[in-house]
Design an enzyme around this catalytic site. Structure first.
Site, PDB file in Angstrom:
ATOM      1  N   GLU A 216      49.405  41.482  35.755  1.00 54.24           N
ATOM      2  CA  GLU A 216      49.833  41.245  34.193  1.00 54.24           C
ATOM      3  C   GLU A 216      49.547  42.259  33.327  1.00 54.24           C
ATOM      4  OE1 GLU A 216      48.299  37.525  36.361  1.00 54.24           O
ATOM      5  OE2 GLU A 216      47.683  39.509  36.291  1.00 54.24           O
ATOM      6  N   LYS A 508      47.826  34.284  42.814  1.00 51.91           N
ATOM      7  CA  LYS A 508      48.408  35.742  42.661  1.00 51.91           C
ATOM      8  C   LYS A 508      49.148  36.173  43.637  1.00 51.91           C
ATOM      9  CE  LYS A 508      45.639  38.296  40.334  1.00 51.91           C
ATOM     10  NZ  LYS A 508      44.286  38.718  39.661  1.00 51.91           N
TER      11      LYS A 508
END
Length: 549
Positions: A216, A508
């Site tokens: 991110e 993730k």
């Protein structure tokens, strides 16, 4: 002290607490206060300028005695000593847990793997101070020679929540000719809105990522780089508009950042415990090095209080024990944190990561499945806003929700009678939660009988009142450290690792396998269930259609 492989629920004191809780459930705070007219003066602790009133909890002196015995038999003091001396108590990652070293005085020695880490911390702090003064003084220039006006911190998790909370909490002390914004979400809207009205040649980005590989953060970092270069054209401009908080010098240099402008932190600093490390660079630029040092001093004062104060007068220990009392013996699922201070509007969100990422664990230190509940859900909003939203449920709902009400005697912005009205609500809400309003009292107001049940307040809703003098950098440090060490207290008693966070990894990892499917139509490396597979197909099919707003 219990054997570390024995569940806390097997301790005799735990069983005593369980039996005792059945007795306490029959009591009401109205009677407890009526029977002990000094209770509200007796069940308080005052330390470090914090007045902690825990008298409105569903406890007796026997409750406190048993909880303190639980702390002792759980080896809490020994575990505190291990943390402060640098033992590797984060066992799943074989790491020391030394956020306390981030605020240790220069003369202190804390050794990790044979090295005193305190000088390393102060070297980074000195570098941060030099850089902060350059930006604050207009000396640090962008690529076109203009001073920096805008600072954008790009991070996620502890690299974002801490800096955001600290900036909002200490905005009163910030340099107002500088504009601070924060980008964390991989949603492109976050970046677009943060930069919408800014000029690239006046903007500095702080990229906060220990490894400089976090998906991110680095996605947003590369978008920021493209945004700067679209205007300034020359890749050399990156060095004037980006600095890094990281340990990965190779990746930082590859990005185009001068490694002289890389501010280090260490693997013994957990993300959610890092706001007082180099992760706080944006905070230091905002409030200045002296105020930042005052905040560190506040942290350190609470560290020493936690390390040395007897448990019966130890603020974090008492707070942690009260949390265990409700979580494990009253089946309370949540804790509401209610700061009556607008500057602390992001404090509950900050605590959500601190508490739930730390103690949201289902196995003990030896990998055994827990047979008791661990971390509760933390949530909240500033008062008085929350009073017109969720307080209805706290007062008259079916769930028991312990509350922390946080107030300050002196406002930073005295406006008319506002602060007296605000603080009247702190005291009134705690009183109403504890004592409620009986049916007879409602009838005495002349209420129609059919309406009496609706206007009756059961009371007996527990709360702590945390009263401080004024919100300052030093006070903020104390307040954050109070909750840090309360989390530690609970994790120690539950016998879990409060310092790893494996729970954030699986989603993730799965996302990394799905990304090529969504972008390139490539086959996934994993086989999906029918729901996930169908959602992916629907997304791919429909994203090809025009979706202009």
């Amino acid at each position: 002290m219990r054997n570390k492989n024995i569940s806390v629920s097997a301790l005799p004191v735990w069983k005593s607490l369980d039996a005792h809780s059945s007795e306490v459930r029959q009591l009401h705070l109205r009677k407890l206060f009526a029977d002990d007219i000094k209770r509200g003066e007796r069940m308080v602790v005052e330390a470090l300028g914090i007045y902690f009133d825990y008298s409105k909890h569903l406890i007796t002196d026997e409750t406190l005695r048993l909880l303190l015995q639980l702390a002792k038999e759980s080896g809490l003091q020994d575990h505190i000593n291990k943390m402060f001396r640098g033992d590797k108590i984060n066992i799943t990652e074989n790491r020391a847990v030394l956020h306390v070293a981030l605020r240790a005085p220069k003369e202190q020695s804390i050794v990790v793997d044979g090295e005193n880490v305190v000088p390393l911390v102060h070297k980074v702090l000195e570098n941060m101070a030099k850089f902060s003064n350059l930006v604050r003084g207009g000396v640090w220039k962008g690529y076109t020679g203009k001073p920096i006006k805008n600072i954008i911190n790009i991070g996620i998790g502890g690299s974002d929540l801490g800096p955001v909370m600290a900036y909002e909490a200490l905005r009163y002390y910030s340099q107002r000719n500088l504009n601070f914004r924060f980008v964390s979400n991989i949603d492109g809207t976050d970046f677009a809105e943060a930069t919408y009205d800014l000029e690239p040649d006046e903007t500095l980005f702080i990229i906060s990522s220990k490894t400089f590989t976090t998906l991110e953060t680095m996605t947003n970092a590369h978008t920021a780089r493209d945004w700067v270069l679209k205007s300034l054209m020359n890749p050399a401009a990156v060095a004037s508009h980006f600095v890094a908080v990281s340990t990965n010098a190779d990746e930082v240099a590859k990005f185009g950042i001068d490694t002289a402008n890389m501010f280090e932190f260490w693997d013994w600093v957990g993300g959610r415990y890092s706001m007082d490390s180099a992760i706080g660079l944006s905070t230091m630029i905002a409030i200045g090095p002296e105020n930042f040092r005052s905040m560190l001093d506040g942290f350190h004062q609470m560290d020493e209080h936690f390390r040395t104060a007897p448990f019966e007068r130890n603020l974090p220990v008492l707070m942690g024990l009260l949390g265990i009392w409700y979580n494990n013996f009253f089946d309370a699922q949540t804790v509401a944190v209610l700061p009556y201070e607008q500057y602390l509007k992001r404090f509950p969100a900050y605590l959500q990561q601190l508490t739930m990422e730390s103690n949201g664990k289902h196995v003990s230190l030896d990998g055994t499945e827990m047979d008791i509940q661990t971390g509760p859900i933390y949530w909240g909003e500033p008062g008085t806003n929350g009073q017109h939203s969720f307080y209805q449920l706290i007062h008259q709902g079916t769930k028991l929700i312990p509350c922390d009400l946080i107030g300050f005697i002196h406002p930073l912005n005295p406006v008319g009678r506002h602060h007296d009205l605000l603080m009247a609500n702190v005291f009134a809400q705690a009183e109403a939660l504890a004592f409620g309003k009986t049916a007879d009292e409602v009838r005495a107001d002349g209420t129609a009988e059919w309406l009496v049940p609706h206007r009756t307040f059961e009371g007996n809703r527990p709360s702590s009142t945390i009263l401080l003098d004024r919100l300052t950098p030093e006070t903020l440090g104390k307040l954050v450290a109070l909750y840090e060490h309360s989390v530690f207290t609970q994790g120690t008693i539950w016998n879990i690792d409060s310092f790893d966070q494996w729970g954030v990894e699986l989603g993730k990892a799965l996302a990394a396998g799905i990304i090529p499917e969504l972008e390139d139509g490539a086959n996934s490396r994993v086989t999906h269930d029918s729901s996930t597979g169908n959602l992916i197909k629907r997304y791919i099919r429909n994203k090809k259609l025009s979706s202009k707003p």
